[in-house]
Structures are given as structure tokens and as C-alpha cells.
Design an enzyme around this catalytic site. Structure first.
Site, PDB file in Angstrom:
ATOM      1  N   VAL A  62     -13.816  41.415  22.403  1.00 39.80           N
ATOM      2  CA  VAL A  62     -13.495  40.783  21.233  1.00 39.80           C
ATOM      3  C   VAL A  62     -12.238  39.581  21.196  1.00 39.80           C
ATOM      4  O   VAL A  62     -11.544  39.928  21.782  1.00 39.80           O
ATOM      5  CB  VAL A  62     -13.044  41.806  19.994  1.00 39.80           C
ATOM      6  CG1 VAL A  62     -12.749  41.262  18.645  1.00 39.80           C
ATOM      7  CG2 VAL A  62     -14.191  42.929  19.863  1.00 39.80           C
ATOM      8  N   CYS A  63     -12.515  38.706  20.576  1.00 43.19           N
ATOM      9  CA  CYS A  63     -11.493  37.650  20.348  1.00 43.19           C
ATOM     10  C   CYS A  63     -11.377  36.967  19.111  1.00 43.19           C
ATOM     11  O   CYS A  63     -12.036  37.645  18.134  1.00 43.19           O
ATOM     12  CB  CYS A  63     -11.624  36.464  21.466  1.00 43.19           C
ATOM     13  SG  CYS A  63     -12.909  35.431  21.054  1.00 43.19           S
ATOM     14  N   ARG A  64     -10.960  36.125  18.773  1.00 46.54           N
ATOM     15  CA  ARG A  64     -11.040  35.216  17.317  1.00 46.54           C
ATOM     16  C   ARG A  64     -12.309  34.891  17.245  1.00 46.54           C
ATOM     17  O   ARG A  64     -12.960  35.160  15.796  1.00 46.54           O
ATOM     18  CB  ARG A  64      -9.932  34.129  17.425  1.00 46.54           C
ATOM     19  CG  ARG A  64      -9.667  33.709  15.757  1.00 46.54           C
ATOM     20  CD  ARG A  64      -8.809  32.491  15.789  1.00 46.54           C
ATOM     21  NE  ARG A  64      -9.223  31.460  16.707  1.00 46.54           N
ATOM     22  CZ  ARG A  64     -10.121  30.282  15.840  1.00 46.54           C
ATOM     23  NH1 ARG A  64     -10.427  30.448  14.854  1.00 46.54           N
ATOM     24  NH2 ARG A  64     -10.387  29.361  16.649  1.00 46.54           N
ATOM     25  N   MET A  90     -13.369  37.825  15.446  1.00 44.81           N
ATOM     26  CA  MET A  90     -12.792  38.460  14.353  1.00 44.81           C
ATOM     27  C   MET A  90     -12.806  37.683  12.977  1.00 44.81           C
ATOM     28  O   MET A  90     -12.755  37.899  11.809  1.00 44.81           O
ATOM     29  CB  MET A  90     -11.077  38.706  14.670  1.00 44.81           C
ATOM     30  CG  MET A  90     -10.948  39.923  15.583  1.00 44.81           C
ATOM     31  SD  MET A  90     -11.592  41.531  15.077  1.00 44.81           S
ATOM     32  CE  MET A  90     -10.438  41.905  13.696  1.00 44.81           C
TER      33      MET A  90
END
Length: 98
Positions: A62-64, A90
Site C-alpha cells: 500500500v502507498c498513497r 490510501m
């Protein structure tokens, strides 16, 4: 590259209480909120922290927005890890955070 939408990740977490989530954002970004139980390993450190990632497990990255986690997915896949990129990151996540 294996991918999941944020909705698919939420379902996966519900059905797999021991799901491994690795958040590759920078520490400062994670302070604003992360998926409960996610482990923070910033993208720039991923190759230095391979010993901290269980090769026998599946990991959701997961990242932005999904770009950095995509890069991390490629790095780990090339080393034989079972990883999935969370598309949308996110920015698209509407589940719980901590």
C-alpha cells in the site's frame, strides 16, 4: 503484477485476520493514518528490510496512490515474494485507519 482494489483488500482483511499489509509510504505520511495492523517499510528501505518480510506469506503493498506500492511489488516479486499491489492506494481507501 497481482492487484487488488481497495474494496477487495477490505474483504480480504475481513476474511483473513492475519493478512499482511505493508505500507511503503514515508513515516511522516503514515502518521496521518494507516490500515490497522499495517507495517510501515518505506519504499526506499524495502531492499534493506527483506529479512523483515516473511517470504512464506502473501503481502498486500500500500502507498498513497498505488504507484510506489507498484514499484515495491515489482522489487519483491523479482526476489520471489508473493505480493499484491493495492490499486488506488490510501487516496481510495474508505476503510478504518489507525
Amino acid at each position: 503484477m497481482n492487484r487488488m482494489t481497495t474494496q477487495e483488500v477490505q474483504e480480504h482483511i475481513k476474511n483473513n485476520k492475519d493478512a499482511s499489509i505493508i505500507d511503503v509510504r514515508e513515516t511522516e505520511e503514515v502518521k496521518a493514518g494507516k490500515i490497522p495492523g499495517a507495517v510501515n517499510i518505506p519504499l526506499g528501505l524495502i531492499e534493506f528490510r527483506l529479512q523483515d518480510i516473511d517470504k512464506s506469506k502473501e503481502h498486500i503493498l500500500v502507498c498513497r496512490s498505488g504507484n510506489r506500492s507498484g514499484m515495491a511489488t515489482n522489487i519483491l516479486e523479482s526476489r520471489g515474494y508473493n505480493v499484491i499491489n493495492m490499486d488506488g492506494g490510501m487516496l481510495d481507501w474508505d476503510g478504518p485507519t489507525e
